[in-house]
Design a protein around this motif. Structure first.
Motif, PDB file in Angstrom:
ATOM      1  N   PRO A  92       0.828  -1.208   0.000  1.00 52.13           N
ATOM      2  CA  PRO A  92       0.000   0.000   0.000  1.00 52.13           C
ATOM      3  C   PRO A  92       0.858   1.252   0.000  1.00 52.13           C
ATOM      4  O   PRO A  92       1.924   1.299   0.595  1.00 52.13           O
ATOM      5  N   LEU A  94      -0.862   4.609   0.098  1.00 49.30           N
ATOM      6  CA  LEU A  94      -1.726   5.747   0.381  1.00 49.30           C
ATOM      7  C   LEU A  94      -1.455   6.342   1.752  1.00 49.30           C
ATOM      8  O   LEU A  94      -1.254   5.624   2.737  1.00 49.30           O
ATOM      9  N   ARG A 103      -6.291  11.899  -0.041  1.00 45.88           N
ATOM     10  CA  ARG A 103      -5.147  11.076   0.313  1.00 45.88           C
ATOM     11  C   ARG A 103      -4.124  11.134  -0.821  1.00 45.88           C
ATOM     12  O   ARG A 103      -4.493  11.270  -1.990  1.00 45.88           O
ATOM     13  N   TYR A 105      -1.157   9.165  -2.869  1.00 42.38           N
ATOM     14  CA  TYR A 105      -0.516   7.884  -3.161  1.00 42.38           C
ATOM     15  C   TYR A 105       0.897   8.149  -3.640  1.00 42.38           C
ATOM     16  O   TYR A 105       1.132   9.019  -4.492  1.00 42.38           O
ATOM     17  N   ARG A 106       1.856   7.392  -3.114  1.00 43.15           N
ATOM     18  CA  ARG A 106       3.232   7.415  -3.605  1.00 43.15           C
ATOM     19  C   ARG A 106       3.653   5.986  -3.905  1.00 43.15           C
ATOM     20  O   ARG A 106       3.502   5.108  -3.058  1.00 43.15           O
ATOM     21  N   ARG A 107       4.137   5.758  -5.116  1.00 43.60           N
ATOM     22  CA  ARG A 107       4.561   4.397  -5.467  1.00 43.60           C
ATOM     23  C   ARG A 107       5.673   3.961  -4.526  1.00 43.60           C
ATOM     24  O   ARG A 107       6.728   4.592  -4.470  1.00 43.60           O
ATOM     25  N   THR A 126       3.529  10.186  -7.701  1.00 40.88           N
ATOM     26  CA  THR A 126       2.511  10.470  -6.699  1.00 40.88           C
ATOM     27  C   THR A 126       1.275  11.062  -7.365  1.00 40.88           C
ATOM     28  O   THR A 126       1.341  11.603  -8.476  1.00 40.88           O
ATOM     29  N   GLU A 134      -9.644   3.240  -4.059  1.00 41.06           N
ATOM     30  CA  GLU A 134      -8.812   2.138  -3.588  1.00 41.06           C
ATOM     31  C   GLU A 134      -8.110   1.448  -4.746  1.00 41.06           C
ATOM     32  O   GLU A 134      -8.601   1.424  -5.875  1.00 41.06           O
ATOM     33  N   GLU A 135      -6.950   0.875  -4.436  1.00 40.18           N
ATOM     34  CA  GLU A 135      -6.161   0.159  -5.436  1.00 40.18           C
ATOM     35  C   GLU A 135      -6.807  -1.175  -5.759  1.00 40.18           C
ATOM     36  O   GLU A 135      -7.348  -1.851  -4.871  1.00 40.18           O
ATOM     37  N   PHE A 152      -6.627   2.230  -9.858  1.00 39.46           N
ATOM     38  CA  PHE A 152      -7.461   2.615  -8.719  1.00 39.46           C
ATOM     39  C   PHE A 152      -8.896   2.756  -9.215  1.00 39.46           C
ATOM     40  O   PHE A 152      -9.135   3.093 -10.387  1.00 39.46           O
TER      41      PHE A 152
END
Length: 269
Positions: A92, A94, A103, A105-107, A126, A134-135, A152
């Motif tokens: 995850p 997030l 929120r 997200y960053r890989r 990001t 959600e993913e 997502f």
């Protein structure tokens, strides 16, 4: 070379898929029966000292799934097992929602992915989404095929996806520090890569395009219709990044501003 499992082992797997016990002696017998006469069986022998120290070999289901070994010995099963193992290993990325419910997200640096030997790790990216996003698992059947890195969804607002493609697929003289400007101007980029995003020619579908710069990196941003989709494109390292945010007609009408904000939040860091 595959080793078939005994009927007893199959039944054990069905009754208790969380763990299976393989008796080393029985494994040695299975190997002996399946190794061709032309192959030295010594290279497949089980260490006798290990037999004395361990009465059984416990194989955790997660370990087996991650290894890609076909447990049932049937064609095609091993591919499904590999896929399940990779999905179970998703990391995850997030953040917690901010005061407005967004929120980031960053890989994750630890996330698997890449394009084989000789390729540098994927530079993290990001973006921001509402907290209900959600993913979901990626599939090679998706647009973008094996180069799709992330998906997502939000049942309320729409869908998004990230394609990370080697620049060598498009040009062999961009080196390991590619920029979107080196790949081409906005119209060339959307005409070349838009079909990767929507599955059809983009001629006559581009409603708007713009160029933005963030921390020294240039981003091309497009809005297409039909289908309703925002596309952000940039390049970093030796890869091209394509970020798509889309929704059906009702989602587009109700959440247009949010979807546009998500698209414009994309950064390669």
């Amino acid at each position: 070379m595959a080793t078939a499992l005994s009927t007893t082992t199959l039944l054990s797997w069905r009754r208790n898929p969380q763990q299976m016990y393989f008796q080393p002696s029985s494994m040695k017998n299975e190997i002996s029966r399946t190794v061709p006469a032309s192959v030295s069986k010594d290279s497949f022998s089980i260490n006798e000292e290990s037999d004395q120290c361990t009465t059984s070999l416990l194989v955790n289901r997660r370990t087996v799934l991650g290894s890609g070994i076909s447990l049932l010995g049937f064609p095609g099963v091993s591919l499904a097992v590999v896929k399940q193992g990779l999905l179970a290993g998703r990391i995850p990325g997030l953040s917690e929602p901010d005061k407005e419910g967004w929120r980031t997200y960053r890989r994750p640096d630890e996330k698997s992915g890449g394009h084989g030997v000789g390729w540098s790790p994927i530079i993290p990216y990001t973006f921001s989404v509402r907290q209900e996003w959600e993913e979901v698992p990626v599939s090679i059947a998706d647009l973008g095929g094996t180069e799709i890195d992330l998906r997502f969804v939000s049942s309320k607002e729409g869908r998004l996806f990230v394609i990370v493609a080697p620049v060598l697929r498009f040009s062999d003289d961009l080196g390991d520090n590619a920029t979107i400007e080196k790949i081409g101007p906005p119209d060339k980029v959307i005409n070349a890569f838009g079909p990767e995003m929507i599955g059809e020619n983009v001629e006559g579908k581009v409603l708007s395009s713009s160029v933005a710069e963030h921390e020294g990196r240039t981003y091309y941003q497009f809005e297409l219709e039909p289908p309703h989709i925002f596309i952000t494109a940039t390049a970093a390292g030796n890869r091209l990044y394509l970020f798509g945010v889309t929704g059906n007609g009702l989602q587009w009408k109700r959440h247009y501003n949010d979807l546009k904000k998500i698209s414009e939040s994309f950064r390669v860091v």
